[in-house]
Design an enzyme around this catalytic site. Structure first.
Site, PDB file in Angstrom:
ATOM      1  N   ASN A  16      51.987  50.801  53.891  1.00 52.36           N
ATOM      2  CA  ASN A  16      51.876  49.349  54.080  1.00 52.36           C
ATOM      3  C   ASN A  16      52.834  48.598  53.164  1.00 52.36           C
ATOM      4  O   ASN A  16      53.403  47.582  53.560  1.00 52.36           O
ATOM      5  CB  ASN A  16      50.432  48.897  53.874  1.00 52.36           C
ATOM      6  CG  ASN A  16      49.563  49.287  55.048  1.00 52.36           C
ATOM      7  OD1 ASN A  16      49.616  48.646  56.098  1.00 52.36           O
ATOM      8  ND2 ASN A  16      48.805  50.368  54.903  1.00 52.36           N
ATOM      9  N   HIS A  97      40.966  50.478  43.329  1.00 48.29           N
ATOM     10  CA  HIS A  97      40.272  50.185  42.074  1.00 48.29           C
ATOM     11  C   HIS A  97      39.616  48.817  42.270  1.00 48.29           C
ATOM     12  O   HIS A  97      40.308  47.858  42.638  1.00 48.29           O
ATOM     13  CB  HIS A  97      41.264  50.164  40.906  1.00 48.29           C
ATOM     14  CG  HIS A  97      40.758  49.491  39.663  1.00 48.29           C
ATOM     15  ND1 HIS A  97      40.019  50.150  38.704  1.00 48.29           N
ATOM     16  CD2 HIS A  97      40.867  48.214  39.232  1.00 48.29           C
ATOM     17  CE1 HIS A  97      39.717  49.304  37.731  1.00 48.29           C
ATOM     18  NE2 HIS A  97      40.216  48.124  38.029  1.00 48.29           N
ATOM     19  N   HIS A 115      41.987  46.077  54.422  1.00 52.32           N
ATOM     20  CA  HIS A 115      40.879  47.043  54.476  1.00 52.32           C
ATOM     21  C   HIS A 115      40.777  47.620  55.894  1.00 52.32           C
ATOM     22  O   HIS A 115      40.818  46.860  56.867  1.00 52.32           O
ATOM     23  CB  HIS A 115      39.567  46.367  54.081  1.00 52.32           C
ATOM     24  CG  HIS A 115      38.429  47.324  54.020  1.00 52.32           C
ATOM     25  ND1 HIS A 115      38.396  48.382  53.127  1.00 52.32           N
ATOM     26  CD2 HIS A 115      37.299  47.429  54.767  1.00 52.32           C
ATOM     27  CE1 HIS A 115      37.294  49.080  53.321  1.00 52.32           C
ATOM     28  NE2 HIS A 115      36.609  48.532  54.306  1.00 52.32           N
TER      29      HIS A 115
HETATM   30  C1  GAR Z   1      45.196  51.775  54.182  1.00 56.13           C
HETATM   31  O1  GAR Z   1      44.574  52.335  55.309  1.00 56.13           O
HETATM   32  C2  GAR Z   1      44.346  50.675  53.610  1.00 56.13           C
HETATM   33  O2  GAR Z   1      43.677  49.917  54.568  1.00 56.13           O
HETATM   34  C3  GAR Z   1      43.377  51.450  52.761  1.00 56.13           C
HETATM   35  O3  GAR Z   1      44.172  52.433  52.141  1.00 56.13           O
HETATM   36  C4  GAR Z   1      45.221  52.795  53.047  1.00 56.13           C
HETATM   37  C5  GAR Z   1      46.525  52.773  52.291  1.00 56.13           C
HETATM   38  O4  GAR Z   1      47.564  53.335  53.054  1.00 56.13           O
HETATM   39  N1  GAR Z   1      42.701  50.613  51.805  1.00 56.13           N
HETATM   40  C6  GAR Z   1      41.410  50.719  51.521  1.00 56.13           C
HETATM   41  O5  GAR Z   1      40.688  51.581  51.983  1.00 56.13           O
HETATM   42  C7  GAR Z   1      40.901  49.675  50.545  1.00 56.13           C
HETATM   43  N2  GAR Z   1      39.472  49.622  50.563  1.00 56.13           N
HETATM   44  P1  GAR Z   1      49.067  53.271  52.524  1.00 56.13           P
HETATM   45  O6  GAR Z   1      49.053  53.742  51.062  1.00 56.13           O
HETATM   46  O7  GAR Z   1      49.835  54.198  53.405  1.00 56.13           O
HETATM   47  O8  GAR Z   1      49.533  51.854  52.645  1.00 56.13           O
END
Ligand code: GAR
Length: 202
Positions: A16, A97, A115
């Site tokens: 992301n 975190h 999220h």
């Molecule tokens: C994503 O799916 C994001 O929505 C999630 O971590 C992933 C990160 O992916 N976040 C959570 O679960 C927060 N509660 P990335 O490192 O490839 O961007």
């Protein structure tokens, strides 16, 4: 319009983060990523940032714990470091975190979180797996993702944007994860664009 300054907090792969950097570079977002922070040294997103010449800081909680210092002290020091980059918007993109008000208070209304679940469903970690399992039990028909303002309660702030992600009967968990991430990359850019082009942030 002057480019808005983004600080992105990550803990992992950083796909992301990459979507944000690419959108900024392509001119799809009137913004620039001025710094990336990770609480995990192995986070590949740090490498992504460095490859684009973006300051990338590893800032772990563990030394605070080892010295008997609190999460709030860590969060306050993180806030000081982030503030040094004078962000217009702080984006939590896979940041694992939970931030206390020591971090949230100085930036309230300027911190958003991505999220992988719809509002009021599956807060916290492993949201995609929880949704997948709920689908297998027949409890839900689809899942989704959202971008929301960060408040002290986990994954509970006011939603800014959300998108449905379908689940199909033959899906593996990996299939759902891939579909989720594809949707997230688009949703996150839409949400940031709305904020940096609008009046919602300073
Ligand atoms: C994503 O799916 C994001 O929505 C999630 O971590 C992933 C990160 O992916 N976040 C959570 O679960 C927060 N509660 P990335 O490192 O490839 O961007």
């Amino acid at each position: 319009m002057a480019k808005k300054q983004l600080v992105v907090l990550i803990s992992g792969y950083g796909s992301n983060l990459q979507a944000i950097i690419d959108a900024c570079q392509a001119g799809d977002l009137p913004a620039q990523v001025v710094a990336v922070f990770s609480n995990r040294k192995s986070a590949y997103g740090l490498e992504r940032a460095r490859r684009h010449g973006i300051p990338a800081e590893y800032f772990p909680l563990k030394p605070y714990r080892n010295m008997g210092r609190s999460r709030e002290e860590y969060d306050a020091d993180l806030a000081t470091r982030v503030a040094a980059y004078e962000p217009d918007l702080i984006v939590l993109a896979g940041w694992m975190h939970v931030l206390s008000s020591a971090f949230i208070h100085p930036f309230r209304g300027q911190i958003i979180n991505l999220h992988p679940a719809l509002p009021r469903t599956f807060p916290g970690t492993d949201a995609i797996r929880h949704a997948y399992e709920a689908f297998q039990r027949g409890e839900i028909r689809h899942t989704g993702c959202m971008v929301h303002y960060v408040v002290e309660e986990v994954d509970a702030g006011e939603p800014i944007a959300q998108a449905v992600v379908p689940i199909y009967p033959g899906d593996s968990l990996a299939d759902l994860e891939a579909r989720m991430h594809e949707t997230e990359h688009q949703l996150l850019i839409q949400a940031i664009r709305r904020l940096v082009e609008g009046q919602e942030i300073s």
